[in-house]
Design a protein around this motif. Structure first.
Motif, PDB file in Angstrom:
ATOM      1  N   TYR A  11       6.262  24.527 -17.473  1.00 22.01           N
ATOM      2  CA  TYR A  11       5.127  23.610 -17.283  1.00 22.01           C
ATOM      3  C   TYR A  11       5.300  22.329 -18.099  1.00 22.01           C
ATOM      4  O   TYR A  11       4.892  21.249 -17.669  1.00 22.01           O
ATOM      5  N   ALA A  40      -2.660  31.522 -19.471  1.00 19.25           N
ATOM      6  CA  ALA A  40      -3.670  32.592 -19.505  1.00 19.25           C
ATOM      7  C   ALA A  40      -3.725  33.322 -18.163  1.00 19.25           C
ATOM      8  O   ALA A  40      -3.795  34.562 -18.109  1.00 19.25           O
ATOM      9  N   GLU A  41      -3.642  32.541 -17.071  1.00 20.56           N
ATOM     10  CA  GLU A  41      -3.661  33.137 -15.727  1.00 20.56           C
ATOM     11  C   GLU A  41      -2.415  33.994 -15.510  1.00 20.56           C
ATOM     12  O   GLU A  41      -2.485  35.097 -14.959  1.00 20.56           O
ATOM     13  N   GLU A  42      -1.272  33.476 -15.950  1.00 23.43           N
ATOM     14  CA  GLU A  42      -0.007  34.196 -15.774  1.00 23.43           C
ATOM     15  C   GLU A  42      -0.012  35.492 -16.591  1.00 23.43           C
ATOM     16  O   GLU A  42       0.464  36.534 -16.129  1.00 23.43           O
ATOM     17  N   GLN A  68      -2.579  37.302 -17.409  1.00 23.30           N
ATOM     18  CA  GLN A  68      -3.447  38.257 -16.717  1.00 23.30           C
ATOM     19  C   GLN A  68      -2.701  38.912 -15.555  1.00 23.30           C
ATOM     20  O   GLN A  68      -2.755  40.131 -15.353  1.00 23.30           O
ATOM     21  N   LYS A  71       5.786  28.455 -20.229  1.00 24.76           N
ATOM     22  CA  LYS A  71       5.334  27.316 -21.035  1.00 24.76           C
ATOM     23  C   LYS A  71       6.368  26.183 -20.957  1.00 24.76           C
ATOM     24  O   LYS A  71       6.026  25.012 -20.739  1.00 24.76           O
ATOM     25  N   LYS A 103       2.949  18.864 -17.461  1.00 24.39           N
ATOM     26  CA  LYS A 103       1.544  19.315 -17.522  1.00 24.39           C
ATOM     27  C   LYS A 103       0.967  19.048 -18.913  1.00 24.39           C
ATOM     28  O   LYS A 103       1.696  19.066 -19.905  1.00 24.39           O
ATOM     29  N   ASP A 163      -3.788  21.342 -22.245  1.00 29.62           N
ATOM     30  CA  ASP A 163      -4.919  22.125 -21.731  1.00 29.62           C
ATOM     31  C   ASP A 163      -4.553  22.845 -20.435  1.00 29.62           C
ATOM     32  O   ASP A 163      -4.897  24.017 -20.245  1.00 29.62           O
ATOM     33  N   GLU A 164      -3.871  22.104 -19.543  1.00 30.14           N
ATOM     34  CA  GLU A 164      -3.442  22.706 -18.270  1.00 30.14           C
ATOM     35  C   GLU A 164      -2.500  23.886 -18.529  1.00 30.14           C
ATOM     36  O   GLU A 164      -2.629  24.943 -17.913  1.00 30.14           O
ATOM     37  N   GLN A 205      -2.232  25.758 -21.203  1.00 31.28           N
ATOM     38  CA  GLN A 205      -2.974  26.886 -21.793  1.00 31.28           C
ATOM     39  C   GLN A 205      -3.672  27.706 -20.701  1.00 31.28           C
ATOM     40  O   GLN A 205      -3.634  28.936 -20.687  1.00 31.28           O
ATOM     41  N   LYS A 206      -4.300  27.003 -19.756  1.00 27.69           N
ATOM     42  CA  LYS A 206      -5.020  27.651 -18.657  1.00 27.69           C
ATOM     43  C   LYS A 206      -4.044  28.415 -17.752  1.00 27.69           C
ATOM     44  O   LYS A 206      -4.277  29.580 -17.401  1.00 27.69           O
ATOM     45  N   LEU A 207      -2.930  27.762 -17.404  1.00 29.18           N
ATOM     46  CA  LEU A 207      -1.934  28.383 -16.519  1.00 29.18           C
ATOM     47  C   LEU A 207      -1.288  29.610 -17.166  1.00 29.18           C
ATOM     48  O   LEU A 207      -1.043  30.615 -16.510  1.00 29.18           O
TER      49      LEU A 207
END
Length: 265
Positions: free
Chosen positions: A242, A257-259, A261, A239, A247, A250-251, A253-255
């Motif tokens: 980024y 979430a991907e990390e 996972q 975080k 960033k 929103d970007e 939060q998305k990144l």
């Protein structure tokens, strides 16, 4: 010549300590303050530190109760008085032009918002018989890169380590930047990110030479122990990274979430 402080945390490294300290003492850049922090090591490391200090008056020894790697580094930083700061782990060693090369990058760029990043050799002979060379770039020449390259540097295992970079001690002390002793994993990366934020680092200067030797074959080293990963500490680091890259929320939060996972998998 500016004074450069080198902080070396020491714990259960009898067979590696002399090689490490010798590699620092024999630097082509001689204006050094070498701080050996004996972190309550139960072996002969304390005596060895004192013996090494008698041979070179640039060496200071700090003996303390065992508190772990982050605590030892913090204690060393507190003692340091140089303009610049480097970290070397006591089971590793460095090339003779390590300090000179890192200092020369600062001089040649003339920009303290650019962070020098050098390559390293990863010695993993005991585990898989391999020695790998990690370089910041696959090109031959040294060059500047934007801060936006951080995720790629992380993937290449060049960003989240601290011994392939050089720091300004005044920034660390003025901003009270320290290694988080309560963090279980990723404390080096957090230190680096907080430093970059305080210094307003805008980019990197790649030194395409392997100047550090990282030893994976020391069974006592922190990285060799089986650790239960605290995913949240790691996600917090991403975080901050980024945010440094500018960033949007929103970007990020998305990144993240991907990390998350990826790490769970």
């Amino acid at each position: 010549m500016e004074l450069v402080s080198v902080v070396v945390p020491v714990y259960k490294v009898e067979q590696y300590l002399e090689r490490c300290v010798k590699s620092i003492c024999e630097q082509t850049y001689q204006e050094l303050e070498i701080i050996l922090v004996n972190d309550g090591s139960p072996d002969r490391c304390g005596e060895m530190c004192e013996e090494l200090a008698q041979k070179d008056n640039r060496i200071q020894v700090l003996n303390k109760q065992n508190g772990g790697l982050s605590d030892a580094r913090n204690a060393g930083v507190k003692l340091a008085t140089g303009k610049y700061l480097l970290f070397v782990d006591s089971d590793d060693y460095v090339e003779a032009d390590y300090v000179e090369t890192m200092i020369s990058v600062i001089s040649c760029t003339g920009d303290e918002n650019i962070m020098p990043v050098c390559g390293y050799v990863n010695h993993d002979e005991k585990k898989n018989g391999r020695t790998d060379i990690f370089l910041p770039s696959n090109e031959q020449k040294d060059f500047k890169k934007s801060i936006q390259i951080m995720p790629e540097l992380y993937e290449q295992r060049m960003l989240q380590i601290i011994w392939n970079k050089i720091f300004r001690l005044d920034v660390i002390k003025q901003n009270h930047i320290r290694f988080k002793e309560e963090m279980f994993i990723g404390e080096d990366f957090r230190f680096l990110l907080e430093y970059m934020k305080a210094t307003k680092i805008s980019g990197f200067f790649f030194v395409n030479k392997a100047l550090c030797h990282y030893m994976r074959d020391n069974e006592n080293s922190l990285m060799s122990r089986l650790l239960e990963t605290k995913i949240q500490d790691s996600l917090d680091n991403f975080k901050i990274m980024y945010e440094l890259m500018g960033k949007s929320a929103d970007e990020i939060q998305k990144l993240i979430a991907e990390e998350k996972q990826k790490q769970l998998e």
